[in-house]
Scaffold this motif. Structure first.
Motif, PDB file in Angstrom:
ATOM      1  N   GLU A 114       0.810  -1.228   0.000  1.00  0.00           N
ATOM      2  CA  GLU A 114       0.000   0.000   0.000  1.00  0.00           C
ATOM      3  C   GLU A 114       0.837   1.268   0.000  1.00  0.00           C
ATOM      4  OE1 GLU A 114      -3.888   1.815   2.373  1.00  0.00           O
ATOM      5  OE2 GLU A 114      -2.784   0.102   3.188  1.00  0.00           O
ATOM      6  N   GLN A 115       1.953   1.276   0.724  1.00  0.00           N
ATOM      7  CA  GLN A 115       2.764   2.485   0.833  1.00  0.00           C
ATOM      8  C   GLN A 115       3.236   2.985  -0.526  1.00  0.00           C
ATOM      9  OE1 GLN A 115       6.790   1.967   2.387  1.00  0.00           O
ATOM     10  NE2 GLN A 115       6.502  -0.254   2.409  1.00  0.00           N
ATOM     11  N   PHE A 116       3.408   2.071  -1.483  1.00  0.00           N
ATOM     12  CA  PHE A 116       3.812   2.455  -2.831  1.00  0.00           C
ATOM     13  C   PHE A 116       2.617   2.624  -3.757  1.00  0.00           C
ATOM     14  CE2 PHE A 116       7.506   0.028  -1.225  1.00  0.00           C
ATOM     15  CZ  PHE A 116       8.454   1.030  -1.306  1.00  0.00           C
ATOM     16  N   MET A 117       1.686   1.713  -3.691  1.00  0.00           N
ATOM     17  CA  MET A 117       0.671   1.632  -4.736  1.00  0.00           C
ATOM     18  C   MET A 117      -0.404   2.710  -4.637  1.00  0.00           C
ATOM     19  SD  MET A 117       2.021  -0.636  -6.540  1.00  0.00           S
ATOM     20  CE  MET A 117       0.749  -0.808  -7.774  1.00  0.00           C
ATOM     21  N   THR A 118      -0.634   3.276  -3.470  1.00  0.00           N
ATOM     22  CA  THR A 118      -1.585   4.391  -3.398  1.00  0.00           C
ATOM     23  C   THR A 118      -1.030   5.598  -4.150  1.00  0.00           C
ATOM     24  OG1 THR A 118      -0.640   4.963  -1.239  1.00  0.00           O
ATOM     25  CG2 THR A 118      -2.674   3.681  -1.246  1.00  0.00           C
ATOM     26  N   ARG A 119       0.270   5.776  -4.120  1.00  0.00           N
ATOM     27  CA  ARG A 119       0.904   6.849  -4.887  1.00  0.00           C
ATOM     28  C   ARG A 119       0.988   6.499  -6.370  1.00  0.00           C
ATOM     29  NH1 ARG A 119       6.282   6.645  -2.516  1.00  0.00           N
ATOM     30  NH2 ARG A 119       6.801   8.268  -4.022  1.00  0.00           N
ATOM     31  N   ALA A 120       1.065   5.209  -6.678  1.00  0.00           N
ATOM     32  CA  ALA A 120       1.179   4.782  -8.072  1.00  0.00           C
ATOM     33  C   ALA A 120      -0.049   5.183  -8.888  1.00  0.00           C
ATOM     34  CB  ALA A 120       1.386   3.270  -8.146  1.00  0.00           C
ATOM     35  N   LEU A 121      -1.204   5.225  -8.246  1.00  0.00           N
ATOM     36  CA  LEU A 121      -2.432   5.585  -8.953  1.00  0.00           C
ATOM     37  C   LEU A 121      -2.337   7.008  -9.498  1.00  0.00           C
ATOM     38  CD1 LEU A 121      -5.298   4.746  -9.752  1.00  0.00           C
ATOM     39  CD2 LEU A 121      -6.083   5.652  -7.555  1.00  0.00           C
ATOM     40  N   ARG A 122      -1.810   7.918  -8.696  1.00  0.00           N
ATOM     41  CA  ARG A 122      -1.666   9.305  -9.150  1.00  0.00           C
ATOM     42  C   ARG A 122      -0.634   9.406 -10.275  1.00  0.00           C
ATOM     43  NH1 ARG A 122      -2.815  14.357  -7.471  1.00  0.00           N
ATOM     44  NH2 ARG A 122      -3.902  13.543  -5.648  1.00  0.00           N
ATOM     45  N   ILE A 123       0.464   8.675 -10.139  1.00  0.00           N
ATOM     46  CA  ILE A 123       1.508   8.734 -11.168  1.00  0.00           C
ATOM     47  C   ILE A 123       0.991   8.161 -12.482  1.00  0.00           C
ATOM     48  CG2 ILE A 123       3.796   7.901 -11.821  1.00  0.00           C
ATOM     49  CD1 ILE A 123       4.463   7.912  -8.787  1.00  0.00           C
ATOM     50  N   ARG A 124       0.262   7.036 -12.400  1.00  0.00           N
ATOM     51  CA  ARG A 124      -0.307   6.472 -13.634  1.00  0.00           C
ATOM     52  C   ARG A 124      -1.211   7.489 -14.317  1.00  0.00           C
ATOM     53  NH1 ARG A 124      -4.465   1.411 -13.785  1.00  0.00           N
ATOM     54  NH2 ARG A 124      -5.821   3.095 -13.045  1.00  0.00           N
ATOM     55  N   LYS A 125      -1.998   8.210 -13.535  1.00  0.00           N
ATOM     56  CA  LYS A 125      -2.869   9.236 -14.102  1.00  0.00           C
ATOM     57  C   LYS A 125      -2.058  10.324 -14.791  1.00  0.00           C
ATOM     58  CE  LYS A 125      -6.665  11.598 -14.771  1.00  0.00           C
ATOM     59  NZ  LYS A 125      -7.720  11.127 -15.705  1.00  0.00           N
ATOM     60  N   MET A 126      -0.981  10.765 -14.143  1.00  0.00           N
ATOM     61  CA  MET A 126      -0.122  11.802 -14.716  1.00  0.00           C
ATOM     62  C   MET A 126       0.495  11.364 -16.036  1.00  0.00           C
ATOM     63  SD  MET A 126       1.821  12.919 -11.211  1.00  0.00           S
ATOM     64  CE  MET A 126       3.169  13.678 -12.090  1.00  0.00           C
ATOM     65  N   LEU A 127       0.814  10.076 -16.138  1.00  0.00           N
ATOM     66  CA  LEU A 127       1.435   9.545 -17.356  1.00  0.00           C
ATOM     67  C   LEU A 127       0.412   9.184 -18.430  1.00  0.00           C
ATOM     68  CD1 LEU A 127       4.172   7.245 -15.748  1.00  0.00           C
ATOM     69  CD2 LEU A 127       4.472   9.527 -16.739  1.00  0.00           C
ATOM     70  N   GLY A 128      -0.875   9.365 -18.122  1.00  0.00           N
ATOM     71  CA  GLY A 128      -1.913   9.098 -19.111  1.00  0.00           C
ATOM     72  C   GLY A 128      -2.351   7.652 -19.179  1.00  0.00           C
ATOM     73  N   GLY A 129      -2.147   6.916 -18.081  1.00  0.00           N
ATOM     74  CA  GLY A 129      -2.440   5.491 -18.097  1.00  0.00           C
ATOM     75  C   GLY A 129      -3.792   5.094 -17.552  1.00  0.00           C
ATOM     76  N   GLY A 130      -4.630   6.069 -17.197  1.00  0.00           N
ATOM     77  CA  GLY A 130      -5.977   5.722 -16.727  1.00  0.00           C
ATOM     78  C   GLY A 130      -6.833   5.249 -17.886  1.00  0.00           C
ATOM     79  N   MET A 131      -7.418   4.060 -17.777  1.00  0.00           N
ATOM     80  CA  MET A 131      -8.241   3.511 -18.856  1.00  0.00           C
ATOM     81  C   MET A 131      -9.680   3.337 -18.382  1.00  0.00           C
ATOM     82  SD  MET A 131      -5.630   0.757 -20.599  1.00  0.00           S
ATOM     83  CE  MET A 131      -5.114   0.003 -19.056  1.00  0.00           C
ATOM     84  N   ARG A 132     -10.566   3.231 -19.291  1.00  0.00           N
ATOM     85  CA  ARG A 132     -11.985   3.097 -18.963  1.00  0.00           C
ATOM     86  C   ARG A 132     -12.369   1.609 -18.939  1.00  0.00           C
ATOM     87  NH1 ARG A 132     -12.951   7.887 -16.487  1.00  0.00           N
ATOM     88  NH2 ARG A 132     -12.054   9.580 -17.727  1.00  0.00           N
ATOM     89  N   GLN A 133     -13.040   1.120 -19.961  1.00  0.00           N
ATOM     90  CA  GLN A 133     -13.476  -0.283 -19.960  1.00  0.00           C
ATOM     91  C   GLN A 133     -12.320  -1.198 -20.396  1.00  0.00           C
ATOM     92  OE1 GLN A 133     -15.452   2.252 -21.327  1.00  0.00           O
ATOM     93  NE2 GLN A 133     -16.579   2.323 -19.399  1.00  0.00           N
ATOM     94  N   GLY A 134     -11.259  -1.162 -19.612  1.00  0.00           N
ATOM     95  CA  GLY A 134     -10.075  -1.953 -19.931  1.00  0.00           C
ATOM     96  C   GLY A 134     -10.208  -3.420 -19.591  1.00  0.00           C
ATOM     97  N   GLY A 135     -11.335  -3.808 -19.029  1.00  0.00           N
ATOM     98  CA  GLY A 135     -11.528  -5.203 -18.656  1.00  0.00           C
ATOM     99  C   GLY A 135     -11.459  -6.170 -19.822  1.00  0.00           C
ATOM    100  N   PHE A 136     -11.752  -5.684 -21.031  1.00  0.00           N
ATOM    101  CA  PHE A 136     -11.614  -6.550 -22.197  1.00  0.00           C
ATOM    102  C   PHE A 136     -10.158  -6.993 -22.351  1.00  0.00           C
ATOM    103  CE2 PHE A 136     -15.334  -3.885 -23.403  1.00  0.00           C
ATOM    104  CZ  PHE A 136     -16.271  -4.904 -23.459  1.00  0.00           C
ATOM    105  N   LEU A 137      -9.225  -6.100 -22.006  1.00  0.00           N
ATOM    106  CA  LEU A 137      -7.807  -6.429 -22.062  1.00  0.00           C
ATOM    107  C   LEU A 137      -7.383  -7.239 -20.842  1.00  0.00           C
ATOM    108  CD1 LEU A 137      -6.549  -2.914 -23.206  1.00  0.00           C
ATOM    109  CD2 LEU A 137      -6.916  -4.935 -24.642  1.00  0.00           C
ATOM    110  N   ALA A 138      -7.911  -6.877 -19.685  1.00  0.00           N
ATOM    111  CA  ALA A 138      -7.566  -7.610 -18.463  1.00  0.00           C
ATOM    112  C   ALA A 138      -8.030  -9.061 -18.525  1.00  0.00           C
ATOM    113  CB  ALA A 138      -8.194  -6.920 -17.244  1.00  0.00           C
ATOM    114  N   ALA A 139      -9.136  -9.311 -19.217  1.00  0.00           N
ATOM    115  CA  ALA A 139      -9.629 -10.685 -19.361  1.00  0.00           C
ATOM    116  C   ALA A 139      -8.614 -11.552 -20.086  1.00  0.00           C
ATOM    117  CB  ALA A 139     -10.968 -10.691 -20.108  1.00  0.00           C
ATOM    118  N   ALA A 140      -7.915 -10.963 -21.053  1.00  0.00           N
ATOM    119  CA  ALA A 140      -6.856 -11.703 -21.743  1.00  0.00           C
ATOM    120  C   ALA A 140      -5.753 -12.070 -20.757  1.00  0.00           C
ATOM    121  CB  ALA A 140      -6.286 -10.860 -22.886  1.00  0.00           C
TER     122      ALA A 140
END
Length: 341
Positions: free
Chosen positions: A215-241
């Motif tokens: 948790e100490q790392f990954m709660t911050r990772a969410l903000r960084i992913r957003k900054m890098l443009g990595g937030g996805m919407r219905q990405g579950g189609f890819l996650a299912a793979a």
């Protein structure tokens, strides 16, 4: 028929994987409402014994997020001269995090705990960058798919603890290492602060990597992913793979390793080949004789619809994978014997 041995990223989803993707239950992952992404993240976190995991569109973005998690601008990452984060991520470490890399001249992309100790800048010597992170790549891409000795990784963990350094694993092909060394994800989860794993290489997914940590790392990772443009919407189609691949495509990596070893052994018999790196997993790196242009070798194979990669500095690479069939393998082995210069 094209036989593509440039990389294990060239695979296409099987019909079974496509079925899994098309039946995925999805939602908006930016709101954490994509059920399938949540399942994938929980699955990866559990495998590695971590509390959290996060789905990314690429391994580069996952690694860049990890670097930013562990460092501040002006600091330094200790890694091998062959490291993917240094050679193949577009200078992202300096651009995204403002850090430099202290390069170790290792063996096949691997180094020792002593090498790490010798690379740490004195923390009170303000003229040099502050060492803050040790980064490992397993398997090593430019090192020919070599696998680290887990005991040496434990030694490096001890050094990191003693010097207050972060410890990140670029596990783009960690699945291959786990199969080759008969190890478990939990063994690596116990060692590293953060781990990135790729789903679109040996496991045959069309896209996706996952970063896992506590948790100490990954709660911050969410903000960084957003900054890098990595937030996805219905990405579950890819996650299912990814879920399908984890359930069906790990054990079969041994087949890729066997084929790579056979290709390496065949290359060693050819008078046109100067050197072949030992092959533990699915990558074979080799050099042609000094009097032969490496591009000529590539073009001769291409004339027979066989594609391989040029790694630079006279090194050539071929990578076995899910879509490289037994018939293709026999064809390549036969053809190698016929190439003359």
């Amino acid at each position: 028929m094209i036989i593509d041995l440039r990389s294990d990223t060239v695979t296409k989803p099987t019909s079974e994987m496509l079925d899994a993707m098309m039946s995925a239950k999805v939602g908006d992952d930016v709101y954490k409402e994509d059920e399938t992404i949540n399942l994938l993240e929980e699955k990866i976190a559990k495998l590695f014994g971590k509390s959290h995991a996060m789905f990314f569109p690429s391994g580069t973005m996952a690694n860049q997020t990890a670097i930013k998690l562990h460092t501040n601008p002006g600091e330094q990452v200790i890694c091998d001269k062959y490291a993917h984060i240094y050679n193949y991520e577009g200078g992202g470490a300096s651009f995204n995090s403002g850090v430099s890399c202290k390069l170790i001249d290792g063996h096949q992309g691997m180094f020792t705990s002593k090498d790490v100790i010798n690379s740490i800048n004195p923390p009170d010597f303000y003229h040099s960058p502050l060492s803050s992170l040790v980064e490992i790549e397993n398997t090593t891409n430019k090192g020919g798919g070599a696998c680290w000795d887990i005991n040496e990784l434990k030694n490096i963990r001890t050094v990191c603890n003693e010097h207050n350094l972060g410890y990140h694993l670029d596990g783009a092909r960690l699945w291959n290492a786990l199969v080759a060394k008969e190890e478990t994800p939990k063994q690596y989860g116990d060692l590293f602060d953060t781990i990135s794993v790729c789903l679109s290489k040996g496991l045959g997914c069309p896209i996706g990597s996952v970063l896992t940590g506590d948790e100490q790392f990954m709660t911050r990772a969410l903000r960084i992913r957003k900054m890098l443009g990595g937030g996805m919407r219905q990405g579950g189609f890819l996650a299912a793979a990814g879920i399908y691949a984890l359930d069906h495509n790990i054990e079969r990596l041994a087949n890729d390793h066997k084929k790579a070893k056979e290709l390496g052994e065949q290359l060693k018999t050819l008078p046109s080949i100067k050197h072949v790196e030992p092959s533990e997993t699915n990558i074979v790196i080799f050099e042609v004789q000094d009097n032969i242009d490496s591009n000529t070798f590539i073009l001769k194979l291409k004339a027979h619809n066989i594609l391989i990669s040029d790694m630079g500095q006279g090194k050539l690479r071929l990578v076995t994978h899910l879509d490289y069939t037994n018939n293709m393998h026999d064809t390549v082995l036969d053809l190698l014997n016929t190439i003359t210069f």
